[in-house]
Scaffold this active site. Structure first.
Site, short mmCIF file in Angstrom:
data_model
loop_
_atom_site.label_atom_id
_atom_site.label_comp_id
_atom_site.label_asym_id
_atom_site.label_seq_id
_atom_site.Cartn_x
_atom_site.Cartn_y
_atom_site.Cartn_z
CD GLU A 101 39.87 -21.53 4.33
OE1 GLU A 101 39.72 -22.30 3.35
OE2 GLU A 101 40.49 -21.86 5.37
CE LYS B 77 48.43 -28.49 8.63
NZ LYS B 77 47.40 -27.40 8.61
N GLY C 58 50.97 -44.57 3.19
CA GLY C 58 50.65 -44.60 1.76
C GLY C 58 49.74 -45.77 1.45
#
Ligand code: AGP
Length: 614
Positions: free
Chosen positions: A484, A609, A102
């Protein structure tokens, strides 16, 4: 977007931690490191680069035998991916080690205070600041749990912190705010991780933690508190997939495996959604029929591929429910001051359930009293936990950074939600809903058919390895497929690619077309009359300017033949479901292109990811 593992128990901590990091490396791979507590000593080792570099360093370092340890794989935010910025970071005397995921937003002010107190920090990271503060609390007499609580009260921003201390050798202490952390519940051992994949070979019993919580694990105990030391509870859950699902199972890359798993992922997402009487049931919906009937606007929020799934879903949602549906990038959503009230349904789509942009957008929507429904592939993750309702896609773990099976199952989940709304609001009769669900149940077989015919697509990629620009065109639900397809090629093969609404090409982008420019075109089914004919016109426009056209069209569409340099035939499916078959060749094309170029298919450069920073 880092991977974190903590362990305490009866096994060799280093092996448990390293094996866990290997399963989390897809979350970030700029550097890696471990810390072990043994016989009053703290051992740390860390290296820039992939886990293999740490493995090599550990082979030379002769780490101690220890049963308490933590580890970290990093996606760099503060400080370049170097050895000295790699986690773990330690306190001034080297008695406490800390790893972090974070961003600590007030770290600069805290750093200034530490330096004024004589600290000379070794790295550029916000994490080292927290490590210094933590050890100072321990040195002042706090145990590691109290120290963690004290430090968390000083921090602003998003963080998962996991720490060990030589003064508390049988415990690992962690804390979370806006960042992922789950507890693995073992027998005589316990685990902490960013994602259950790190410990499910040891246990599939887990504990979901809430916001602003501290958790202390020892071999036989798990204690949860808030940042003020008040006892709190985690939420137990059982992980519904096993370690085999998180393995490559003989494939060279997770992405290859996950492309092949798409038929099963769709089937599993549809499983059990229809009652014997043919009515849709979405148990996790947790919104009453009255609340659903009151919905007068839907806003989908998501990022990247999930955003494209939302764009596809919009067509079905509006067509089946007649509810206006907007689709918004999560990172833009709250800054446009959206018009939201208690009758707005916000659908947050997120494979990881941890994407910070989407989490922050979701919170804004809830503050505006919207009903929030999450679509996620990750049980126990933050976005579903903070939503009013959730629909889980059952795609199984998606390890490759480039999302494939999650995309298809997100579209299916949106279709189920649209049909459920139509059922509750009466905009579709029962038999119509049953028919459409029946069509969705045919999609796994259609995708299997596409998977069996991908060799020509892979051959095309091998032949186009030198391409510098590739365009993708689509209309209607084919437009998000074009977006996409372009995203896949960008993130996997690092090639500049753009997706366009075909009708928009003539308003500027057609200037990009040069002799031989590859243009993929997703052609609507022939049954869509004028839409189909207009796409033929778009194809003629680009061909007239030298484009090389790779046409994706349904089997038997002979009208496109004269305009196709290559033809990729698709199984016949209803228009609104065409993205579920048209996307697969584009996934395979980009995957093959990355392999042809010798790139890392599962862990493309600069990516992670799960993007857990804004
Ligand atoms: C897609 O291939 C990328 N990995 C990325 O765009 C991803 O879809 C996006 O970051 C959203 O992730 P999420 O679904 O976990 O929220």
């Amino acid at each position: 977007m880092c991977g974190i593992v903590g362990y305490v128990g009866r096994q060799t901590a280093l092996k448990v931690v390293i094996d866990g990091l290997r399963r989390l490396e897809y979350r970030g791979y700029d550097s890696a490191g471990v810390a072990l507590v043994s016989d009053g000593e703290l051992f740390t080792e860390r290296r820039a680069g992939k886990l293999a570099n740490l493995d090599a360093a550990l082979a030379d370092a002769e780490p101690p035998q220890s049963m308490t340890g933590i580890g970290h794989t990093r996606w760099a935010t503060h400080g370049a991916p170097t050895d000295r910025n790699a986690h773990p970071h330690v306190g001034r005397q080297g008695r406490v080690a800390l790893v972090h995921n974070g961003i600590i937003e007030n770290f600069a002010a805290l750093r200034t205070k530490l330096e004024a107190a004589g600290h000379e920090l070794d790295s550029d990271t916000d994490t080292e600041v927290a490590a210094r503060l933590l050890e100072a609390e321990v040195a002042a007499g706090a145990d590691l749990t109290e120290a963690m609580q004290d430090v968390c009260r000083q921090l602003e921003g998003a963080f998962t912190l996991v720490a060990v201390s030589v003064d508390d050798p049988d415990r690992v202490v962690a804390a979370r705010r806006n960042s992922p952390l789950v507890v693995g519940l073992g027998r005589g051992e316990n685990f902490l991780a960013s994602d259950v994949a790190a410990f499910i070979e040891h246990t599939r019993d887990a504990l979901e933690l809430g916001q602003d919580q501290v958790v202390t694990i020892t071999p036989d105990k798990v204690a949860v508190s808030d940042f003020h030391g008040n006892p709190a509870e985690g939420k137990p859950f059982h992980v519904d997939w096993d370690i085999a699902a998180a393995e490559k199972s003989g494939y060279d890359y997770f992405m290859l495996k996950e492309i092949e798993e798409q038929p099963k992922a769709i089937a599993d997402t549809l499983l059990g959604r229809l009652t014997e009487t043919g009515r849709l049931q979405l148990d996790e919906m947790r919104l009453s029929d009255d609340e659903l009937r009151a919905i007068d606007k839907i806003i989908i929020i998501a990022c990247g591929t999930a955003f494209h799934a939302g764009l596809v879903a919009k067509y079905a949602i509006e067509h089946w429910t007649r509810i206006p549906c907007e689709v918004e990038l999560s990172s833009e959503f709250r800054y446009r001051d959206p018009i939201i009230d208690r009758d707005t349904m916000v659908i947050a789509i997120s494979q990881s359930g941890e994407t910070m942009d989407t989490l922050m957008a979701l919170r804004h929507a809830r503050q505006q009293r919207a009903k929030v429904l999450a679509i996620s592939n990750s049980n126990g993750s933050t976005i579903p936990r903070e939503s009013d309702a959730v629909l889980y896609t059952h795609a199984g773990p998606e390890i490759a950074v480039a999302s494939t099976k999650a995309f298809l199952t997100q579209i299916v989940a949106c279709h189920l939600i649209a049909l459920y709304l139509a059922q509750v609001r009466g905009t579709k009769y029962g038999d119509e809903i049953t028919e459409i669900v029946g069509q969705l149940e045919q999609i796994p077989a259609a995708v299997t058919e596409v998977l069996a015919a991908l060799e020509p697509v892979r051959e095309l990629a091998r032949e186009m390895g030198e391409a510098r620009l590739v365009l993708f065109l689509g209309r209607h639900v084919g437009y998000p497929v074009a977006l996409e397809g372009a995203l896949k090629l960008k993130e996997l093969a690092y090639i500049h690619a753009e997706g366009f609404a075909a009708g928009e090409l003539k308003h500027g982008p057609i200037a990009l077309i040069d002799q031989g420019t590859p243009v993929f075109v997703v052609v609507p089914p022939k049954g869509r009359g004028s839409l189909h004919d207009k796409m033929i016109s778009s194809i003629q426009e680009v061909r007239a300017r030298g484009a090389r056209t790779i046409i994706l069209a349904e089997q038997g569409d002979d009208k496109v033949l004269p305009y196709a340099d290559q033809l990729i035939a698709l199984p016949k499916v209803p228009t609104l479901m065409q993205p579920l078959v048209a996307t697969v060749p584009l996934q395979a094309f980009s995957c093959e292109m990355a392999m042809v170029k010798g790139l890392d298919v599962d862990q493309p450069r600069n990516l992670a990811k799960s993007v857990t920073v804004e």
